[in-house]
Every structure is written in structure tokens, then in C-alpha cells.
Design a protein around this motif. Structure first.
Motif, PDB file in Angstrom:
ATOM      1  N   THR A  51       0.767  -0.851  -0.229  1.00 58.25           N
ATOM      2  CA  THR A  51       0.250  -0.003  -0.009  1.00 58.25           C
ATOM      3  C   THR A  51       0.752   1.342   0.058  1.00 58.25           C
ATOM      4  O   THR A  51       0.617   2.539  -0.794  1.00 58.25           O
ATOM      5  N   HIS A  52       2.335   0.891   1.035  1.00 55.54           N
ATOM      6  CA  HIS A  52       3.191   2.713   0.804  1.00 55.54           C
ATOM      7  C   HIS A  52       4.243   1.897   1.247  1.00 55.54           C
ATOM      8  O   HIS A  52       4.511   0.688   1.913  1.00 55.54           O
ATOM      9  N   ALA A  53       5.070   2.640   2.085  1.00 57.11           N
ATOM     10  CA  ALA A  53       6.294   2.549   1.625  1.00 57.11           C
ATOM     11  C   ALA A  53       6.943   3.054   2.903  1.00 57.11           C
ATOM     12  O   ALA A  53       8.186   2.646   3.115  1.00 57.11           O
ATOM     13  N   HIS A  54       5.619   3.226   4.129  1.00 60.85           N
ATOM     14  CA  HIS A  54       6.133   2.788   5.331  1.00 60.85           C
ATOM     15  C   HIS A  54       6.699   1.901   6.092  1.00 60.85           C
ATOM     16  O   HIS A  54       6.382   0.241   5.655  1.00 60.85           O
ATOM     17  N   ALA A  55       8.097   1.309   6.935  1.00 59.64           N
ATOM     18  CA  ALA A  55       8.100  -0.016   7.532  1.00 59.64           C
ATOM     19  C   ALA A  55       7.388  -0.633   7.907  1.00 59.64           C
ATOM     20  O   ALA A  55       7.646  -2.089   7.214  1.00 59.64           O
ATOM     21  N   ASP A  56       6.165  -0.352   8.199  1.00 55.63           N
ATOM     22  CA  ASP A  56       4.469  -1.693   9.027  1.00 55.63           C
ATOM     23  C   ASP A  56       4.561  -2.132   7.553  1.00 55.63           C
ATOM     24  O   ASP A  56       3.782  -3.933   7.927  1.00 55.63           O
TER      25      ASP A  56
ATOM     26  N   GLU B 198      11.107   4.716  -6.697  1.00 58.94           N
ATOM     27  CA  GLU B 198      12.291   5.436  -5.709  1.00 58.94           C
ATOM     28  C   GLU B 198      12.481   4.918  -4.310  1.00 58.94           C
ATOM     29  O   GLU B 198      13.903   4.889  -3.893  1.00 58.94           O
ATOM     30  N   ILE B 199      11.596   5.253  -3.258  1.00 57.91           N
ATOM     31  CA  ILE B 199      12.167   5.208  -2.416  1.00 57.91           C
ATOM     32  C   ILE B 199      11.731   3.782  -1.771  1.00 57.91           C
ATOM     33  O   ILE B 199      12.373   3.941  -0.547  1.00 57.91           O
ATOM     34  N   LEU B 200      11.125   2.665  -2.479  1.00 56.17           N
ATOM     35  CA  LEU B 200      11.143   1.924  -1.624  1.00 56.17           C
ATOM     36  C   LEU B 200      12.327   1.268  -1.796  1.00 56.17           C
ATOM     37  O   LEU B 200      12.781   0.013  -1.399  1.00 56.17           O
ATOM     38  N   LYS B 201      12.706   1.529  -3.578  1.00 59.95           N
ATOM     39  CA  LYS B 201      14.720   1.157  -3.297  1.00 59.95           C
ATOM     40  C   LYS B 201      15.047   1.662  -2.562  1.00 59.95           C
ATOM     41  O   LYS B 201      16.582   0.948  -2.499  1.00 59.95           O
ATOM     42  N   TYR B 202      15.056   2.282  -2.391  1.00 64.73           N
ATOM     43  CA  TYR B 202      15.853   3.346  -1.323  1.00 64.73           C
ATOM     44  C   TYR B 202      15.909   2.750   0.562  1.00 64.73           C
ATOM     45  O   TYR B 202      16.973   2.760   0.855  1.00 64.73           O
ATOM     46  N   ARG B 203      14.437   2.387   0.370  1.00 60.52           N
ATOM     47  CA  ARG B 203      14.205   1.996   1.780  1.00 60.52           C
ATOM     48  C   ARG B 203      14.770   0.197   1.612  1.00 60.52           C
ATOM     49  O   ARG B 203      15.186  -0.466   2.844  1.00 60.52           O
ATOM     50  N   LEU B 204      14.160  -0.805   0.484  1.00 61.56           N
ATOM     51  CA  LEU B 204      14.320  -1.846   0.355  1.00 61.56           C
ATOM     52  C   LEU B 204      15.431  -1.996  -0.151  1.00 61.56           C
ATOM     53  O   LEU B 204      15.230  -3.767   0.347  1.00 61.56           O
TER      54      LEU B 204
ATOM     55  N   TYR C 190       0.413  -3.964  11.845  1.00 61.24           N
ATOM     56  CA  TYR C 190       0.937  -3.014  11.669  1.00 61.24           C
ATOM     57  C   TYR C 190       1.025  -2.114  12.531  1.00 61.24           C
ATOM     58  O   TYR C 190       0.490  -1.794  13.968  1.00 61.24           O
ATOM     59  N   GLY C 191       1.875  -1.146  12.064  1.00 57.24           N
ATOM     60  CA  GLY C 191       2.252   0.034  13.953  1.00 57.24           C
ATOM     61  C   GLY C 191       3.464  -0.089  13.990  1.00 57.24           C
ATOM     62  O   GLY C 191       4.043   1.186  14.984  1.00 57.24           O
ATOM     63  N   ASP C 192       4.924  -0.109  13.774  1.00 61.96           N
ATOM     64  CA  ASP C 192       6.067   0.567  13.842  1.00 61.96           C
ATOM     65  C   ASP C 192       6.756   1.214  13.193  1.00 61.96           C
ATOM     66  O   ASP C 192       6.058   1.856  12.604  1.00 61.96           O
ATOM     67  N   ASP C 193       7.353   1.719  14.652  1.00 65.14           N
ATOM     68  CA  ASP C 193       7.740   2.816  14.182  1.00 65.14           C
ATOM     69  C   ASP C 193       8.202   3.361  12.561  1.00 65.14           C
ATOM     70  O   ASP C 193       9.647   2.074  12.567  1.00 65.14           O
ATOM     71  N   GLU C 194       7.758   3.818  11.682  1.00 65.74           N
ATOM     72  CA  GLU C 194       9.010   3.622  10.455  1.00 65.74           C
ATOM     73  C   GLU C 194      10.048   3.935  10.132  1.00 65.74           C
ATOM     74  O   GLU C 194      10.648   3.983   8.957  1.00 65.74           O
ATOM     75  N   ASP C 195      10.341   4.561  11.150  1.00 59.02           N
ATOM     76  CA  ASP C 195      11.981   5.141  11.426  1.00 59.02           C
ATOM     77  C   ASP C 195      12.669   3.964  11.131  1.00 59.02           C
ATOM     78  O   ASP C 195      13.809   3.918  10.918  1.00 59.02           O
ATOM     79  N   SER C 196      12.753   2.467  11.735  1.00 57.13           N
ATOM     80  CA  SER C 196      13.179   1.622  11.035  1.00 57.13           C
ATOM     81  C   SER C 196      13.324   1.404   9.840  1.00 57.13           C
ATOM     82  O   SER C 196      14.615   0.166   9.815  1.00 57.13           O
ATOM     83  N   SER C 197      12.584   1.627   8.530  1.00 57.52           N
ATOM     84  CA  SER C 197      13.170   0.971   7.307  1.00 57.52           C
ATOM     85  C   SER C 197      14.588   1.828   7.182  1.00 57.52           C
ATOM     86  O   SER C 197      15.075   1.617   6.032  1.00 57.52           O
ATOM     87  N   ILE C 198      15.409   2.648   7.752  1.00 59.22           N
ATOM     88  CA  ILE C 198      16.677   3.457   7.262  1.00 59.22           C
ATOM     89  C   ILE C 198      17.647   2.284   6.912  1.00 59.22           C
ATOM     90  O   ILE C 198      17.907   1.618   7.970  1.00 59.22           O
ATOM     91  N   PRO C 199      18.014   2.086   6.198  1.00 60.21           N
ATOM     92  CA  PRO C 199      19.207   1.727   5.520  1.00 60.21           C
ATOM     93  C   PRO C 199      19.901   1.545   6.368  1.00 60.21           C
ATOM     94  O   PRO C 199      20.390   2.325   6.831  1.00 60.21           O
ATOM     95  N   GLU C 200      20.502   0.305   6.384  1.00 60.19           N
ATOM     96  CA  GLU C 200      21.389   0.179   7.866  1.00 60.19           C
ATOM     97  C   GLU C 200      22.723   0.966   7.698  1.00 60.19           C
ATOM     98  O   GLU C 200      23.783   1.287   8.710  1.00 60.19           O
TER      99      GLU C 200
END
Length: 383
Positions: free
Chosen positions: A34-39, A56-62, A326-336
Motif C-alpha cells: 500500500t505504501h513505503a512506511h516500514a510497517d 524510488e523510495i522503496l528502492k532506497y528503503r528496501l 501494522y504500527g511499527d515506527d516507520e523510521d526503522s526502515s532506514i538503510p543499515e
């Protein structure tokens, strides 16, 4: 009893006929997002399908090497004879509701959504269906949003006042969605917009996807503090209270979240100002969106599910609670490679997860504890 077209499993929302999952929380072969937030967009799946503006945001994050297919709103693709199409959710740039149809039966998965047009996301569009799977992050009558222009007028007046008093202005909002919404509504005649590295990298990804965002400057140690005082700094919630932030003193700190609507939320965030700004539908928005689908039944995935489902049943809807991850902090998706830019959230901020056993299906279902008045991330929404 026949199986439902969409089922709630320990991997996520599953379509057996099409053999795909919607926003799975474990790696699967085919994930529709549905969208690119981490949860909602997690790593590890073999193939992904999402909206064009999420590319592009999915490629950046995933990861740049993920197998990703993107389509525009309204276009139909088929998986094993099941029709899949995307419609605007209005949550963030590229967010979509997933419409699934098979043999005349129509389900819609809302993902996260809001009904107010924010000016940067494609506005929410109701989709007629038999069954609607909806979030209800703010499913309590206390949550009623003011028009966003009133909030941004407050933010701009606050920024101008801080400049006059010689203080830096810092405002927190999620790196994907909230930060861009704030950016596009600032009075840029007042000064420069400086960004934390995570937000700037997110902006860069969106710009690569053709999104026209106002100019921002990545904040670095070389920028004189006097220059920063003349502008405004956007940072993610995970950087609040960090050494990075403290070095900008003296400053005024504001926090943008729907949870600022609750007494005490500003204090708990140690904010000088709390601005009630959410990328989720409020109480009235949820009801109007669900009603507009004409659905026979509604399934509530996260938020105040017990309260909201009870109310919907009272006014005539066939409403059900569904426990999800659903509901995790979306900032957890920041690349390593970028996680060193922000401090790790505490266990209290992240929230504990638990599993419950569904005696009818025999499936373990992921669940979250009852929401507090202020969550560390609004994704369950934001927080």
C-alpha cells in the motif's frame, strides 16, 4: 463455509486464489504494497508490486536490487486470474488502496489513509466494494482535525517569532510523508529549510521519482549556527533529544503529530510546541470513508479497533477487529548504512509485540498492546 478471498494469516493479508500477500510482515514470494512506511513495506520478499510514485523510495528503503513492479492508479494487473488495481489513499506520496476482485467479489485494503487533501499526495478516493479492510489509528471521537492551513499558519508564525528572538527552530515529523508535507507548506520567504540527513535522503529519492519539492539544505557541522538560527530544521522523531539536536541550542522545538491532540502529549515529547497534524483520517474521516465504500463488512486492522468496531456495529455496520503487526515506527526502515545517524529507540518507544492464538483458524496472529494516548510513532501511524 467458503474461504474468504482475503484471509488474515501469520504472514499478513493473504489472497489464496492469487497467491499473493498485501503488506506482509514476513518475507513472501509476492507482496503487494500500500505504501513505503516500514510497517507496511518490509524487506525480504521475492517480488513487490506498488504505485509508480513509490518506486524510488522503496528502492532506497528496501534495496536497489529488489524485484519491483510499479503501476499507476486505476491500472489493473492479474495474478492467477485475480484482478489487482490501486487507488489513491491520500496518506503520503505514492500511497494506495489495494482493490482485489475475483469472480465478481471485491475487497479493498485501505492501508493507511486520510481524507483531507494535503496538496502533495494524490487525494483519497473512495472505492466501492463488498468488504473493506481499514485502519483506525485515530478511531476515537476525541480525534477531530482542523484544516491543515490553520496548522501551518501557526507553524509559520511560530517560526517567525523564533527568528525574531534569535532562536533556532526545530520541527519533528516523519522522514517519509510528514516531513514533505511540512516542507511544502512552510513560508519559504522566512528563511532556509535545513534537513537531517535521513530526511534529505528521503527527499532525494522522491525527487528522483519526479516529485517537485522545495529546495532544502542538508545540515552539516560546517554550517554556522547563526545561519541555522535564521532558518528552520526538519528532523525525524528518532533524532529528538539526541546530541545532534542538542548542539543546535538555543532552540524552540515543535512536534507534528495527531497525538498532539491528547492532553500531555506535548510534555511527553519534551516539545515547546505541539502541532496537531496527522497523515491519518480522524474520527469523522474514518466514518465517511467507510460509508462511501458501500461495503457489506469492514475489518479494522490497527488503532482503536475495539472502540471503533463497537461504534460501527451500533450504527449498522458488520464490523470486525483484526490483530496485525501494522504500527511499527516507520523510521526503522532506514538503510543499515544510515542507522548511525539516529539513536536507537528504547524498548518503551518501540512497544512490545505479542502473538495470540486464533482457536478457530489455528493460526498465530500478531498483535500489539493496547494503544497509549501517545505512541512513539504514528505509523501505526506516526509517533
Amino acid at each position: 463455509m467458503a474461504k474468504q478471498l482475503l484471509q488474515f494469516t501469520d504472514n499478513g493479508i493473504f489472497c489464496a486464489e492469487g497467491n499473493f500477500y498485501i503488506d506482509p510482515w514476513k518475507p513472501v514470494d509476492d507482496a503487494v504494497l500500500t505504501h513505503a512506511h516500514a510497517d507496511h513495506a518490509r524487506t525480504g520478499s521475492k517480488r513487490y508490486l506498488a504505485h509508480d510514485l513509490s518506486r524510488e523510495i522503496l528502492k532506497y528503503r528496501l534495496g536497489a536490487d529488489i524485484s519491483l513492479q510499479t503501476i499507476p492508479y486505476g491500472e489493473t494487473v492479474y495474478k492467477n486470474g485475480v484482478q489487482i488495481s490501486l487507488f489513491p489513499a491520500g496518506h503520503i506520496i505514492g500511497s494506495a488502496q489495494i482493490r482485489v476482485e475475483y469472480k465478481g467479489e471485491v475487497w479493498v485494503v485501505s492501508g493507511d489513509y486520510k481524507v483531507e487533501d494535503d496538496g502533495i499526495s494524490t487525494p483519497f478516493e473512495p472505492v466501492r466494494c463488498h468488504h473493506f479492510i481499514s485502519e483506525c489509528t485515530f478511531g476515537m471521537p476525541v480525534y477531530q482535525w482542523k484544516p491543515q492551513q490553520l496548522i501551518f499558519n501557526e507553524i509559520n508564525r511560530w517560526w517567525e517569532k523564533n527568528i525574531e528572538e534569535g532562536k533556532a527552530t526545530i520541527i519533528a515529523g516523519y522522514s517519509l510523508g510528514k516531513a514533505q508535507r511540512i516542507l511544502c507548506n512552510l513560508d519559504l520567504s522566512l528563511g532556509t529549510v535545513f534537513t537531517h540527513g535521513v530526511i534529505e535522503n528521503t527527499n532525494d529519492a522522491l525527487r528522483r521519482n519526479g516529485i517537485d519539492l522545495p529546495k532544502t539544505v542538508r545540515i552539516t557541522p560546517e554550517i554556522p549556527k547563526e545561519e541555522i538560527k535564521k532558518g528552520i530544521v526538519l528532523l525525524p522523531p528518532s533524532a529528538v533529544g539526541s546530541n545532534w539536536m542538542r548542539k543546535l541550542a538555543p532552540f524552540e522545538f515543535g512536534f507534528c503529530s495527531g497525538w498532539m491532540n491528547v492532553r500531555g502529549a506535548k510534555k511527553r515529547r519534551a516539545a515547546d510546541r505541539g502541532f496537531v497534524l496527522s497523515d491519518h483520517a480522524d474520527w469523522d474521516g474514518l466514518i465517511s470513508a467507510i460509508d462511501a465504500t458501500g461495503c457489506e463488512s469492514v475489518y479494522l486492522t490497527h488503532g482503536y479497533t475495539a472502540t471503533f468496531s463497537r461504534y460501527l456495529r451500533e450504527i449498522g455496520f458488520d464490523a470486525h477487529e483484526v490483530h496485525t503487526l501494522y504500527g511499527d515506527d516507520e523510521d526503522s526502515s532506514i538503510p543499515e548504512g544510515e542507522k548511525s545517524l539516529i539513536p536507537n529507540p528504547s524498548p518503551e518507544e518501540k512497544g512490545e509485540k505479542a502473538e495470540t492464538h486464533n482457536e478457530k483458524t489455528g493460526v498465530k496472529e500478531a498483535s500489539l498492546p493496547e494503544r497509549q494516548a501517545l505512541s512513539p510513532g504514528e505509523d501505526l501511524g506516526e509517533a
